[in-house]
Design an enzyme around this catalytic site. Structure first.
Site, PDB file in Angstrom:
ATOM      1  N   HIS A  18       0.018   7.969  -0.661  1.00 17.45           N
ATOM      2  CA  HIS A  18      -0.554   6.800  -1.322  1.00 17.45           C
ATOM      3  C   HIS A  18       0.092   5.517  -0.816  1.00 17.45           C
ATOM      4  CE1 HIS A  18      -2.818   8.702  -4.834  1.00 17.45           C
ATOM      5  NE2 HIS A  18      -2.293   9.725  -4.179  1.00 17.45           N
ATOM      6  N   ASP A 117      -2.719   0.826  -6.704  1.00 10.25           N
ATOM      7  CA  ASP A 117      -3.176   2.197  -6.516  1.00 10.25           C
ATOM      8  C   ASP A 117      -3.983   2.628  -7.736  1.00 10.25           C
ATOM      9  OD1 ASP A 117      -2.828   5.295  -6.783  1.00 10.25           O
ATOM     10  OD2 ASP A 117      -2.244   4.848  -4.731  1.00 10.25           O
TER      11      ASP A 117
END
Length: 375
Positions: A18, A117
């Site tokens: 990520h 995110d």
């Protein structure tokens, strides 16, 4: 900030798969004149080293990592947790909401935009309280076009084998003759899965690089991540075993790589496509099953090898697939389709391409929002 330099706060989720693509996107924003602040906790700060060294204008907001009973002391990244740790990490990071709000309210020129995110759901609460409007869904974003070996090799951590040694080993192999095996930065195979994979690699006769993650805190170390004791000696010369992090982008771009046995995480999928490497699929969770279907059924650049996080493959069947991946009858067809997709991807990030234009439109929007705040 001024109209020409809108200020953006970047909130990455602390997982290698990520953080790295979001940092790549951050690099693109800096190149487009956007002022950046990145929020991290102390032990994740070294992951930013490569980006900060290239872009010294980037600021960091370092906040203490909150404690959680399910997360061992000193652990701040899910790479050091089993897959079940994702949920605890998501919940725990929500405790950063108040410190972030305080930082915003005390900042002389706070960000006009937050890029977060998707696993950090509390970001929406922050934006609501601060009066920051829209949700944009951006991506996927390919890494910056660079052949910097030192930069690409240490993006995600340390490795048991030097990058120079890996590349030197590949240089001795014939083109398209090596199968690269890696299941991402989070998945750890059970010992039975690892045993069948090792037997299959041995039986297949192919040259290979196996990137194998060790057992993590929260795993019963006797049940996960153990490579059979006989394996490395038996395949010496034909196979290379890399523990922990491997420089995947550099490996996939090497001309010796002929196929990639992958869990079909989106980063691995993109990196393989941009390198023009056909795949063998072994999806284990989340979006990986849909990604595998896309690769196999729609684009026909991959063949199915296995499916499921706990599924134990049949070593004979897997050995046959591994051999066919670099020597089979349909290899050239898959390689040609992968090459065509590579061209599409590269054209997308070139000036005038879809990805290039979308990024330009996003930066324009950031500048417009910054101007509204100034007024």
């Amino acid at each position: 900030m001024s109209e020409n330099h809108p200020h953006v706060l970047i909130l990455p989720y602390p997982a290698q798969g990520h953080m790295l693509p979001l940092l790549d996107f951050t690099h693109q924003l800096v190149n487009n004149g956007v002022a950046i602040t990145i929020l991290v906790t102390p032990k994740n700060l070294p992951i930013l080293d490569h980006l900060l060294s290239r872009n010294p204008s980037i600021k960091t907001l370092v906040l203490p990592f909150p404690s959680h009973p399910s997360i061992p002391a000193g652990v701040e990244n899910v790479k050091d947790l089993p897959a079940s740790g994702f949920r605890s990490m998501m919940y725990n990071l929500g405790k950063l909401r108040d410190p972030i709000l305080e930082w915003f309210r005390n900042h002389p020129s706070p960000p006009s935009t937050i890029i977060s995110d998707m696993l950090l759901g509390f970001t929406h609460e922050i934006a609501t309280q601060l009066g920051i409007r829209r949700v944009w869904s951006v991506g996927p974003v390919l890494p910056p076009g660079e052949d910097d070996v030192s930069g690409q090799s240490n993006r995600g951590g340390s490795s048991s084998v030097l990058t120079s040694e890996i590349l030197a080993w590949l240089d001795k192999c014939e083109d398209h003759s090596v199968v690269y095996v890696c299941f991402g930065s989070q998945a750890v195979l059970t010992n039975k899965q690892m045993e069948e994979l090792a037997i299959a690699l041995d039986k297949s006769g192919v040259k290979f690089i196996l990137s194998a993650k060790r057992a993590l805190k929260g795993h019963a170390s006797n049940d996960y991540g153990v490579i059979p004791s006989w394996f490395e000696e038996k395949v010496a010369g034909r196979g290379l075993v890399v523990r922990d992090w491997s420089p995947q982008v550099l490996i996939l771009k090497h001309q010796a790589i002929g196929a990639f046995l992958t869990h079909c995480g989106w980063n691995s999928t993109l990196e393989s496509l941009i390198a023009g490497v056909p795949m063998l699929t072994w999806p284990m969770g989340a979006d990986q099953f849909a990604n595998a279907n896309l690769l196999v059924d729609e684009h026909e650049v991959a063949i199915r090898a296995c499916e499921g996080a706990q599924t134990v493959p049949n070593s004979d069947e897997l050995a046959k697939l591994l051999a066919e991946a670099v020597q089979g009858n349909n290899v050239e067809e898959r390689r040609l389709r992968a090459s065509e997709l590579r061209k599409v991807a590269i054209n997308g990030i070139k000036e005038g391409g879809n990805s290039f234009k979308d990024l330009a439109a996003f930066v324009k929007h950031l500048r417009e929002e910054a101007t509204k705040i100034e007024v």
